[in-house]
Design a protein around this motif. Structure first.
Motif, PDB file in Angstrom:
ATOM      1  N   ASP A  21     -32.294 -13.582 -24.901  1.00 27.49           N
ATOM      2  CA  ASP A  21     -33.429 -14.372 -24.105  1.00 27.49           C
ATOM      3  C   ASP A  21     -34.534 -14.398 -25.077  1.00 27.49           C
ATOM      4  N   VAL A  22     -34.875 -15.856 -25.045  1.00 27.88           N
ATOM      5  CA  VAL A  22     -36.297 -16.071 -26.044  1.00 27.88           C
ATOM      6  C   VAL A  22     -37.557 -15.280 -25.623  1.00 27.88           C
ATOM      7  N   ASP A  23     -37.422 -14.524 -24.182  1.00 32.57           N
ATOM      8  CA  ASP A  23     -38.689 -14.360 -23.789  1.00 32.57           C
ATOM      9  C   ASP A  23     -38.890 -12.716 -23.950  1.00 32.57           C
ATOM     10  N   ARG A  24     -37.513 -12.088 -24.092  1.00 29.06           N
ATOM     11  CA  ARG A  24     -37.595 -10.434 -24.431  1.00 29.06           C
ATOM     12  C   ARG A  24     -36.736 -10.296 -25.502  1.00 29.06           C
ATOM     13  N   GLU A  25     -37.464  -9.314 -26.426  1.00 30.01           N
ATOM     14  CA  GLU A  25     -37.062  -9.503 -27.805  1.00 30.01           C
ATOM     15  C   GLU A  25     -35.596  -8.949 -27.935  1.00 30.01           C
ATOM     16  N   ARG A  26     -35.163  -7.875 -27.181  1.00 27.96           N
ATOM     17  CA  ARG A  26     -33.680  -7.434 -27.404  1.00 27.96           C
ATOM     18  C   ARG A  26     -32.804  -7.423 -26.119  1.00 27.96           C
ATOM     19  N   ALA A  27     -32.945  -8.645 -25.418  1.00 32.18           N
ATOM     20  CA  ALA A  27     -32.360  -9.063 -23.944  1.00 32.18           C
ATOM     21  C   ALA A  27     -31.168  -9.812 -24.421  1.00 32.18           C
ATOM     22  N   TRP A  28     -30.259  -9.713 -23.526  1.00 27.22           N
ATOM     23  CA  TRP A  28     -29.117 -10.716 -23.554  1.00 27.22           C
ATOM     24  C   TRP A  28     -28.328 -10.917 -22.517  1.00 27.22           C
ATOM     25  N   LEU A  29     -28.078 -12.199 -22.184  1.00 23.44           N
ATOM     26  CA  LEU A  29     -27.269 -12.508 -20.883  1.00 23.44           C
ATOM     27  C   LEU A  29     -25.750 -12.742 -21.400  1.00 23.44           C
ATOM     28  N   LEU A  30     -24.731 -12.219 -20.721  1.00 25.16           N
ATOM     29  CA  LEU A  30     -23.405 -12.305 -20.954  1.00 25.16           C
ATOM     30  C   LEU A  30     -22.947 -13.275 -19.735  1.00 25.16           C
ATOM     31  N   THR A  31     -22.202 -14.375 -20.253  1.00 26.06           N
ATOM     32  CA  THR A  31     -21.485 -15.082 -19.584  1.00 26.06           C
ATOM     33  C   THR A  31     -19.969 -15.116 -19.687  1.00 26.06           C
ATOM     34  N   VAL A  32     -19.112 -15.301 -18.897  1.00 31.18           N
ATOM     35  CA  VAL A  32     -17.644 -15.431 -19.081  1.00 31.18           C
ATOM     36  C   VAL A  32     -17.115 -16.736 -18.490  1.00 31.18           C
ATOM     37  N   ASP A  33     -16.419 -17.481 -19.437  1.00 31.74           N
ATOM     38  CA  ASP A  33     -16.287 -18.950 -18.821  1.00 31.74           C
ATOM     39  C   ASP A  33     -17.493 -19.610 -18.104  1.00 31.74           C
ATOM     40  N   GLY A  34     -18.742 -19.528 -18.845  1.00 29.85           N
ATOM     41  CA  GLY A  34     -19.725 -20.270 -18.110  1.00 29.85           C
ATOM     42  C   GLY A  34     -20.366 -19.374 -16.917  1.00 29.85           C
ATOM     43  N   ALA A  35     -19.712 -18.574 -16.526  1.00 28.78           N
ATOM     44  CA  ALA A  35     -20.331 -17.763 -15.134  1.00 28.78           C
ATOM     45  C   ALA A  35     -21.046 -16.680 -15.597  1.00 28.78           C
ATOM     46  N   PRO A  36     -22.362 -16.470 -15.082  1.00 27.42           N
ATOM     47  CA  PRO A  36     -23.125 -15.413 -15.723  1.00 27.42           C
ATOM     48  C   PRO A  36     -22.535 -14.039 -15.234  1.00 27.42           C
ATOM     49  N   GLN A  37     -22.483 -13.075 -15.938  1.00 31.64           N
ATOM     50  CA  GLN A  37     -21.820 -11.668 -15.684  1.00 31.64           C
ATOM     51  C   GLN A  37     -22.763 -10.538 -15.691  1.00 31.64           C
ATOM     52  N   SER A  38     -23.634 -10.365 -16.698  1.00 26.93           N
ATOM     53  CA  SER A  38     -24.508  -9.273 -16.820  1.00 26.93           C
ATOM     54  C   SER A  38     -25.853  -9.808 -17.641  1.00 26.93           C
ATOM     55  N   TYR A  39     -26.812  -8.997 -17.576  1.00 32.13           N
ATOM     56  CA  TYR A  39     -27.943  -9.334 -18.208  1.00 32.13           C
ATOM     57  C   TYR A  39     -28.550  -7.898 -18.516  1.00 32.13           C
TER      58      TYR A  39
END
Length: 281
Positions: A21-39
């Motif tokens: 995430d460009v707005d939060r220094e150590r934040a990540w978005l997880l997707t599986v096959d393009g579907a958002p799964q976790s943040y």
């Protein structure tokens, strides 16, 4: 500036991607096959990006007194967003997380490691099998957030499954499940009918646009053998950035209608989301 780079990896059930995430220094978005799964924000695990995760957190927050530790069983893991939330908001909690995708667990452990002393134990196993082997009266809270791709697996939708959930819960314990459906809600209505056969108290938390059938979306089912603090849950859900409504009692009965409970021999997965239902951006 966030200089992390995306991570792409084939896991057991698809292609996983971790995007910073460009707005939060150590934040990540997880997707599986393009579907958002976790943040996950590693610097602030109490921050929850997804609306359904916030609604599950509202249930967690009302499960016991402020800050009191809980014994929690999470069926479905992803990047462990909710377990991390519980760990920091209720220190001393003991949490088991069951996730069938071993490749995904390896990815998360490598790039989004849990801090020491989190109280979270992760197990690579099938959620139903783990639940059936769990001791009676061993959890204050059971969270169902299992998606095979973008669908809830059939074996986690039946009366037999609901009975196992109630067996594992302590008296007064709560079950909360993240589900997804759209009008005319055959899956969601069947789930309400199913859990009503096992639990005397039910509630449903979802955005009004979803409940009115205007779009496909998430709904959080809450079930317990004790009275649910509906007023508190409704206040919290209404205050979210995307406000949700809590349905219960007669309104929930009307929503459920003539839907029949589901048993193992007739269970089916939740419906395939329409194209773009859970897209990013």
């Amino acid at each position: 500036m966030n200089e992390q780079i995306p991570v792409l990896r084939e896991v057991d059930h698809g292609t996983a991607r971790l995007m910073p995430d460009v707005d939060r220094e150590r934040a990540w978005l997880l997707t599986v096959d393009g579907a958002p799964q976790s943040y996950v924000d590693l610097d602030d695990p109490s921050y929850l990006e997804f609306e359904y995760a916030l609604r599950l957190a509202h249930v967690v927050d009302g499960a016991a007194g402020s800050g009191e530790p809980l014994d929690v069983l999470h069926l479905g893991g992803g990047a462990l967003s909710l377990p991390r939330y519980v760990s920091v908001t209720r220190p001393g909690s003991r949490q088991d997380v069951v996730e069938a995708d071993l490749g995904l667990l390896d990815l998360v452990a490598e790039h989004l490691p849990l801090p020491e002393g989190s109280g979270i134990t992760v197990h690579g196993a099938d959620a139903r099998a783990w639940l059936e082997a769990a001791p009676d009266d061993s959890a204050d809270l059971v969270v169902g957030d299992v998606f095979g791709g973008s669908r809830v697996p059939a074996h986690l939708t039946s009366v037999e499954y609901a009975r196992e959930v109630r067996r594992v819960l302590r008296p007064g314990g709560i079950y909360a499940a993240n589900l997804a459906d759209g009008a005319p809600f055959p899956f969601l209505r069947s789930q309400l009918a199913t859990f009503a056969t096992v639990f005397p108290e039910l509630a449903l938390v979802a955005e009004p646009a979803v409940l009115r059938g205007r779009r496909f979306g998430n709904a959080v089912l809450v079930a317990s053998d004790r009275e649910i603090d509906l007023a508190r849950l409704a206040r919290r859900a209404a205050a979210d950035a995307f406000p949700a409504r809590v349905e219960h009692g007669l309104a929930l009965d009307r929503f459920t209608g003539d839907a029949a409970p589901v048993t193992d021999d007739g269970a089916v997965p939740s419906p395939v989301p329409p194209e773009g239902a859970f897209g990013i951006g």
